[in-house]
Design a protein around this motif. Structure first.
Motif, PDB file in Angstrom:
ATOM      1  N   LEU A 127       2.823  -8.062  -3.861  1.00 43.27           N
ATOM      2  CA  LEU A 127       2.239  -8.136  -2.517  1.00 43.27           C
ATOM      3  C   LEU A 127       2.773  -7.031  -1.620  1.00 43.27           C
ATOM      4  N   SER A 128       4.047  -6.746  -1.736  1.00 45.66           N
ATOM      5  CA  SER A 128       4.652  -5.674  -0.952  1.00 45.66           C
ATOM      6  C   SER A 128       4.009  -4.331  -1.284  1.00 45.66           C
ATOM      7  N   TYR A 151       0.380  -4.218   0.024  1.00 44.04           N
ATOM      8  CA  TYR A 151       0.330  -4.014   1.469  1.00 44.04           C
ATOM      9  C   TYR A 151       0.592  -2.547   1.815  1.00 44.04           C
ATOM     10  N   THR A 152       1.527  -1.930   1.106  1.00 41.99           N
ATOM     11  CA  THR A 152       1.808  -0.504   1.323  1.00 41.99           C
ATOM     12  C   THR A 152       0.579   0.342   0.991  1.00 41.99           C
ATOM     13  N   HIS A 200      -2.506  -0.729   1.009  1.00 38.05           N
ATOM     14  CA  HIS A 200      -3.493  -1.081   2.028  1.00 38.05           C
ATOM     15  C   HIS A 200      -3.288  -0.242   3.294  1.00 38.05           C
ATOM     16  N   LEU A 201      -2.044  -0.119   3.735  1.00 38.37           N
ATOM     17  CA  LEU A 201      -1.745   0.669   4.938  1.00 38.37           C
ATOM     18  C   LEU A 201      -2.076   2.146   4.741  1.00 38.37           C
ATOM     19  N   LEU A 247      -5.020 -13.043  -2.522  1.00 39.51           N
ATOM     20  CA  LEU A 247      -5.847 -11.854  -2.732  1.00 39.51           C
ATOM     21  C   LEU A 247      -7.262 -12.308  -3.038  1.00 39.51           C
ATOM     22  N   GLU A 290      -8.461  -7.254  -2.313  1.00 40.81           N
ATOM     23  CA  GLU A 290      -8.180  -7.195  -0.877  1.00 40.81           C
ATOM     24  C   GLU A 290      -7.179  -8.285  -0.555  1.00 40.81           C
ATOM     25  N   ILE A 291      -6.303  -7.996   0.363  1.00 38.81           N
ATOM     26  CA  ILE A 291      -5.392  -9.021   0.851  1.00 38.81           C
ATOM     27  C   ILE A 291      -6.232  -9.973   1.692  1.00 38.81           C
ATOM     28  N   PHE A 330      -3.134 -12.741   6.124  1.00 40.05           N
ATOM     29  CA  PHE A 330      -2.856 -12.033   7.376  1.00 40.05           C
ATOM     30  C   PHE A 330      -2.718 -13.025   8.535  1.00 40.05           C
ATOM     31  N   LEU A 382       0.670 -14.803   8.309  1.00 37.80           N
ATOM     32  CA  LEU A 382       1.745 -13.896   8.687  1.00 37.80           C
ATOM     33  C   LEU A 382       1.792 -13.722  10.208  1.00 37.80           C
TER      34      LEU A 382
END
Length: 98
Positions: free
Chosen positions: A20-21, A24-25, A27-28, A62, A80-81, A86, A89
C-alpha cells in the motif's frame, strides 16, 4: 488491517502494508498502478507482487479494472486505491486533529 483474515499471518499483513505504501507513492507520482510498473519498481516477480495486491483487493482497499497494456494490444490489470480507504484515512486524520 486491524482485522486479520482467517489464516492470515502477520507477515502477510506487513507485505500488504508495504505494498500500500508503494502504491500510494506511485499514485502521487501519477504512475499507473499496474503489475508491470510495480514489478519494475520492486524487483518482485509478477506472482510475488500479485499476492499482496490480490489480498488488498479482497479487503476492498484497492479496486481492480482491466485496461489496455502499454502496447495497446493486450489487457493489463490496473489498480486504484479505493475511495473508502482515502475516506477512512481522512477520518483518522481529523480524529487526531491534523
Amino acid at each position: 488491517m486491524d482485522n486479520p483474515v482467517e489464516g492470515e499471518t502477520p507477515q502477510a499483513r506487513l507485505k500488504q502494508l508495504g505494498m500500500l505504501s508503494l502504491l500510494y507513492t506511485l499514485h502521487l507520482a501519477n504512475i499507473p498502478l499496474t503489475l508491470t510498473n510495480i514489478t519494475e519498481k520492486t524487483g518482485l516477480t509478477r506472482g510475488g507482487a500479485a499476492e499482496p495486491i490480490d489480498q488488498l483487493v479482497g479487503r476492498g482497499l484497492l479496486t481492480e479494472r482491466w485496461s489496455k497494456n502499454a502496447l495497446g494490444r493486450g489487457k493489463a490489470r490496473e489498480f486504484e486505491i479505493s475511495d473508502a480507504l482515502f475516506a477512512s484515512l481522512k477520518a483518522a486524520s481529523v480524529a487526531r486533529g491534523e
